[in-house]
Design an enzyme around this catalytic site. Structure first.
Site, PDB file in Angstrom:
ATOM      1  N   GLY A 206       0.882  -0.895   0.251  1.00  9.01           N
ATOM      2  CA  GLY A 206      -0.037  -0.048  -0.238  1.00  9.01           C
ATOM      3  C   GLY A 206       0.171   1.112  -0.238  1.00  9.01           C
ATOM      4  CD  GLU A 207      -0.138   4.317   4.649  1.00 13.74           C
ATOM      5  OE1 GLU A 207      -0.024   6.332   3.672  1.00 13.74           O
ATOM      6  OE2 GLU A 207      -0.585   4.721   4.956  1.00 13.74           O
ATOM      7  N   GLY A 209       4.789   1.171  -0.203  1.00 18.98           N
ATOM      8  CA  GLY A 209       5.519   0.585  -1.580  1.00 18.98           C
ATOM      9  C   GLY A 209       5.430  -0.480  -1.666  1.00 18.98           C
ATOM     10  CG  ASP A 237      -6.946  -4.741  -9.895  1.00 18.37           C
ATOM     11  OD1 ASP A 237      -6.677  -6.094  -9.651  1.00 18.37           O
ATOM     12  OD2 ASP A 237      -8.022  -3.827  -9.489  1.00 18.37           O
TER      13      ASP A 237
HETATM   14  P1  AMP Z   1      -7.723  -3.801  -6.399  1.00 13.72           P
HETATM   15  O1  AMP Z   1      -8.631  -2.895  -5.444  1.00 13.72           O
HETATM   16  O2  AMP Z   1      -6.945  -3.674  -7.126  1.00 13.72           O
HETATM   17  O3  AMP Z   1      -7.861  -5.130  -4.797  1.00 13.72           O
HETATM   18  O4  AMP Z   1      -9.046  -4.121  -7.029  1.00 13.72           O
HETATM   19  C1  AMP Z   1     -10.818  -3.933  -6.711  1.00 13.72           C
HETATM   20  C2  AMP Z   1     -10.928  -4.492  -8.290  1.00 13.72           C
HETATM   21  O5  AMP Z   1     -10.919  -5.473  -7.995  1.00 13.72           O
HETATM   22  C3  AMP Z   1     -12.563  -4.002  -8.358  1.00 13.72           C
HETATM   23  O6  AMP Z   1     -13.132  -2.836  -9.412  1.00 13.72           O
HETATM   24  C4  AMP Z   1     -13.842  -5.072  -7.792  1.00 13.72           C
HETATM   25  O7  AMP Z   1     -14.193  -5.236  -8.983  1.00 13.72           O
HETATM   26  C5  AMP Z   1     -12.539  -5.899  -8.339  1.00 13.72           C
HETATM   27  N1  AMP Z   1     -12.559  -7.481  -7.385  1.00 13.72           N
HETATM   28  C6  AMP Z   1     -13.313  -7.264  -5.929  1.00 13.72           C
HETATM   29  N2  AMP Z   1     -12.789  -8.589  -5.811  1.00 13.72           N
HETATM   30  C7  AMP Z   1     -12.797  -9.926  -6.549  1.00 13.72           C
HETATM   31  C8  AMP Z   1     -12.669 -10.462  -6.294  1.00 13.72           C
HETATM   32  N3  AMP Z   1     -12.820 -11.456  -5.810  1.00 13.72           N
HETATM   33  N4  AMP Z   1     -12.184 -11.081  -8.036  1.00 13.72           N
HETATM   34  C9  AMP Z   1     -11.913  -9.751  -8.472  1.00 13.72           C
HETATM   35  N5  AMP Z   1     -11.831  -9.182  -8.614  1.00 13.72           N
HETATM   36  C10 AMP Z   1     -12.806  -8.730  -7.905  1.00 13.72           C
END
Ligand code: AMP
Length: 306
Positions: A206-207, A209, A237
């Site tokens: 997270g914040e 690094g 992502d």
């Molecule tokens: P992150 O904050 O990088 O974990 O990603 C959040 C994104 O992941 C959101 O846009 C969700 O739609 C998607 N997401 C949340 N839970 C899941 C899951 N179990 N599998 C796949 N994608 C997910």
């Protein structure tokens, strides 16, 4: 040659100390695809949405030159829906709702036009679907990167362990690394996780690094200190998309390029959190990204005299 990304294409509802959204566009493949599209111009997505997912939402991806031939639209079904609420520290969140909907029986299509895949990002979604996607590529890609989360460790660990054996790089956060390895020390956790398959491991903090482990080397990347973080959703992502997008662009996989890729991933993630959902990631350009990379360089550059 191309970069293929699989992951959720979703509706999200998000609550942070800065505000609350109704259903907005999200999903792992959405954030990763947008981030990668600024670094590499042959990005191809595999995913599924329901008929409730407006075509204008897919246009957000098409407008960045992202190929959507591998994205299925399921008539009469609903898109994957996720809702989350962040705590005041913005580093932790509660998942309020995960509705799999179209994801429950998703059978990924890998079109012939995707068989030139050299770089594959198995973004966050069902490990079984990640495995099927790998199987449907006729040639093993030059680099396979896997992103996942605690949700899948909880409900599909065996499948996840099977995918892990077949990937080169795993990106997870610190809590997930501890959960997967049963070790509190991240160094010990990294050692155990790399015995499960991936040669390289990236632990996102997270914040604070990210850490890259490869061979007997460790690289520590900072996160950009930001005065306001509006919405951390998708940062992981965007990081993965920026990371693999950079490697696809330079075309050679080695530890030094991976170090730079971690910085590009961190830069894209730092943009992502500046506004809700995909808003900030939609409006970037090469200059903005280069300026941010320069700030990262400045942030941790030092020389020791004598
Ligand atoms: P992150 O904050 O990088 O974990 O990603 C959040 C994104 O992941 C959101 O846009 C969700 O739609 C998607 N997401 C949340 N839970 C899941 C899951 N179990 N599998 C796949 N994608 C997910």
């Amino acid at each position: 040659m191309s970069l293929v990304i699989i992951g959720t294409i979703a509706y999200d509802a998000i609550e942070t100390p800065f505000g609350k959204t109704d259903k907005i566009v999200g999903g792992a493949a959405t954030f990763a695809g947008l981030a990668a599209s600024y670094l590499y111009d042959r990005v191809k997505l595999v995913g599924v949405v329901g008929e409730d997912f407006g075509d204008d939402n897919l246009d957000i991806l098409r407008s960045k030159g992202i190929n959507l031939d591998g994205v299925q639209i399921k008539e009469g079904e609903k898109s994957f829906f996720w809702s989350g609420k962040y705590h005041n520290d913005m580093n932790s969140r509660d998942t309020l709702v995960t509705e799999l909907n179209v994801l429950a029986d998703f059978d990924p299509i890998v079109p012939d036009s995707y068989q030139d895949c050299e770089y594959l990002l198995l973004g966050n979604l069902t490990p079984q679907v990640q495995l099927t996607t790998l199987d449907r590529l006729q040639r093993k890609p030059k680099l396979v990167v896997l992103d996942t989360m605690n949700f899948w460790m909880d409900i599909a660990l065996d499948d996840l362990l099977r995918v892990l054996k077949r990937v080169d790089v795993l990106t997870i956060n610190d809590a997930e690394a501890r959960q997967l390895s049963g070790e509190y020390s991240l160094v010990k956790a990294a050692e155990k996780i790399r015995q499960l398959g991936p040669k390289y491991l990236i632990i996102k903090k997270g914040e604070h690094g990210a850490l890259l482990f490869g061979g007997d080397r460790i690289f520590a990347a900072p996160a950009l200190p930001l005065a306001e973080v509006y919405d951390p959703t998708g940062a992981g992502d965007a990081f993965a998309g920026g990371f693999v997008g950079y490697l696809a662009k330079v075309g050679t996989v080695n530890f030094n390029n991976m170090k730079n890729a971690v910085i590009f991933g961190s830069a894209l993630a730092s943009f992502c959190v500046e506004q809700f959902g995909t808003e900030r990631l939609r409006e970037l350009d090469g200059n903005l990204i280069n300026e941010r990379i320069a700030r990262f360089t400045e942030l941790s550059k030092f020389e020791i005299e004598g």
